[in-house]
Scaffold this motif. Structure first.
Motif, PDB file in Angstrom:
ATOM      1  N   UNK A   5       0.833  -1.202   0.000  1.00 25.21           N
ATOM      2  CA  UNK A   5       0.000   0.000   0.000  1.00 25.21           C
ATOM      3  C   UNK A   5       0.867   1.252   0.000  1.00 25.21           C
ATOM      4  N   UNK A   6       1.990   1.216   0.694  1.00 26.96           N
ATOM      5  CA  UNK A   6       2.930   2.339   0.690  1.00 26.96           C
ATOM      6  C   UNK A   6       3.477   2.578  -0.710  1.00 26.96           C
ATOM      7  N   UNK A   7       3.857   1.522  -1.404  1.00 27.04           N
ATOM      8  CA  UNK A   7       4.383   1.662  -2.764  1.00 27.04           C
ATOM      9  C   UNK A   7       3.322   2.206  -3.714  1.00 27.04           C
ATOM     10  N   UNK A   8       2.100   1.730  -3.600  1.00 26.83           N
ATOM     11  CA  UNK A   8       1.000   2.217  -4.442  1.00 26.83           C
ATOM     12  C   UNK A   8       0.790   3.708  -4.196  1.00 26.83           C
ATOM     13  N   UNK A   9       0.745   4.101  -2.925  1.00 24.74           N
ATOM     14  CA  UNK A   9       0.520   5.504  -2.583  1.00 24.74           C
ATOM     15  C   UNK A   9       1.684   6.393  -3.009  1.00 24.74           C
ATOM     16  N   UNK A  10       2.900   5.877  -2.947  1.00 23.31           N
ATOM     17  CA  UNK A  10       4.051   6.661  -3.403  1.00 23.31           C
ATOM     18  C   UNK A  10       3.942   6.939  -4.901  1.00 23.31           C
TER      19      UNK A  10
ATOM     20  N   UNK B 111       1.109   7.078  -6.596  1.00 20.09           N
ATOM     21  CA  UNK B 111       0.006   8.031  -6.749  1.00 20.09           C
ATOM     22  C   UNK B 111       0.450   9.435  -6.367  1.00 20.09           C
ATOM     23  N   UNK B 112       1.290   9.560  -5.360  1.00 18.87           N
ATOM     24  CA  UNK B 112       1.809  10.862  -4.946  1.00 18.87           C
ATOM     25  C   UNK B 112       2.601  11.499  -6.082  1.00 18.87           C
ATOM     26  N   UNK B 113       3.478  10.731  -6.692  1.00 20.82           N
ATOM     27  CA  UNK B 113       4.280  11.250  -7.805  1.00 20.82           C
ATOM     28  C   UNK B 113       3.385  11.694  -8.963  1.00 20.82           C
ATOM     29  N   UNK B 114       2.364  10.901  -9.281  1.00 21.89           N
ATOM     30  CA  UNK B 114       1.453  11.245 -10.378  1.00 21.89           C
ATOM     31  C   UNK B 114       0.650  12.504 -10.052  1.00 21.89           C
ATOM     32  N   UNK B 115       0.183  12.641  -8.819  1.00 19.47           N
ATOM     33  CA  UNK B 115      -0.617  13.806  -8.439  1.00 19.47           C
ATOM     34  C   UNK B 115       0.213  15.085  -8.436  1.00 19.47           C
ATOM     35  N   UNK B 116       1.446  15.008  -7.943  1.00 16.56           N
ATOM     36  CA  UNK B 116       2.314  16.195  -7.953  1.00 16.56           C
ATOM     37  C   UNK B 116       2.627  16.593  -9.389  1.00 16.56           C
ATOM     38  N   UNK B 117       3.012  15.620 -10.204  1.00 12.86           N
ATOM     39  CA  UNK B 117       3.328  15.918 -11.607  1.00 12.86           C
ATOM     40  C   UNK B 117       2.105  16.475 -12.323  1.00 12.86           C
TER      41      UNK B 117
ATOM     42  N   UNK C 103      -0.122  12.612   3.108  1.00 10.91           N
ATOM     43  CA  UNK C 103      -0.519  12.272   4.481  1.00 10.91           C
ATOM     44  C   UNK C 103      -0.781  10.777   4.597  1.00 10.91           C
ATOM     45  N   UNK C 104      -1.319  10.154   3.539  1.00 13.78           N
ATOM     46  CA  UNK C 104      -1.508   8.700   3.555  1.00 13.78           C
ATOM     47  C   UNK C 104      -0.169   7.982   3.637  1.00 13.78           C
ATOM     48  N   UNK C 105       0.799   8.451   2.835  1.00 11.36           N
ATOM     49  CA  UNK C 105       2.140   7.859   2.865  1.00 11.36           C
ATOM     50  C   UNK C 105       2.740   8.011   4.271  1.00 11.36           C
TER      51      UNK C 105
ATOM     52  N   UNK D  29      -7.094  -0.112  -5.346  1.00 14.22           N
ATOM     53  CA  UNK D  29      -6.110  -1.189  -5.219  1.00 14.22           C
ATOM     54  C   UNK D  29      -5.520  -1.219  -3.808  1.00 14.22           C
ATOM     55  N   UNK D  30      -5.121  -0.050  -3.305  1.00 15.22           N
ATOM     56  CA  UNK D  30      -4.550   0.016  -1.958  1.00 15.22           C
ATOM     57  C   UNK D  30      -5.572  -0.406  -0.903  1.00 15.22           C
TER      58      UNK D  30
END
Length: 131
Positions: free
Chosen positions: A4-9, A11-17, A36-38, A117-118
């Motif tokens: 779940x941490x890897x999935x959220x990481x 998603x974080x990169x995609x949202x920032x980009x 915050x989820x990460x 998925x997470x």
């Protein structure tokens, strides 16, 4: 929790980009939420490792309070994040930027799939810890 941490990481990169490329406060706010989820998952992993330690004469309850403190810190971080988003939104009211709606929708759909998925991954996990 590590998956779940890897999935959220990701998603974080995609949202920032996406937030930067499409000039979207909504995506940047979502990136803050995913951050915050990460952080919550990292705190949860750390708290679980603390809770696994045994108690002793000075710590009869062991390190289980670490789980409670991790949940508290996550709540405080979410309140601070919400305040920052409100301030940024108010600042944008006077000069709203052009936002690429199709790009925001695409990144949002990717985020929705990642969250699903997470959630499935975490739902199959252990139920003995509050994080």
């Amino acid at each position: 929790m590590r998956l779940a941490l890897a999935i959220n990481a990701g998603m974080l990169a995609a949202a920032v980009a996406g937030g930067i490329v499409f000039d979207s406060l909504a995506l940047l706010a979502d990136a803050g939420h995913v951050l915050s989820d990460v952080g919550a998952i990292l705190l949860g992993l750390f708290a679980a490792s603390l809770a696994a330690r045994g108690g002793g004469p000075r710590r009869t309850f062991g390190f289980h309070r670490g789980e409670v403190m991790a949940a508290f810190l996550n709540g405080v971080a979410l309140i601070a994040l919400a305040a920052l988003i409100v301030i940024a939104a108010i600042n944008r009211l006077s000069d709203p930027p052009e936002v690429d709606g199709a790009g925001v929708l695409l990144v949002g759909l990717l985020g929705l799939a990642g969250n699903a998925w997470a959630t499935i991954v975490l739902a199959r996990g252990e139920r003995s810890d509050i994080n």
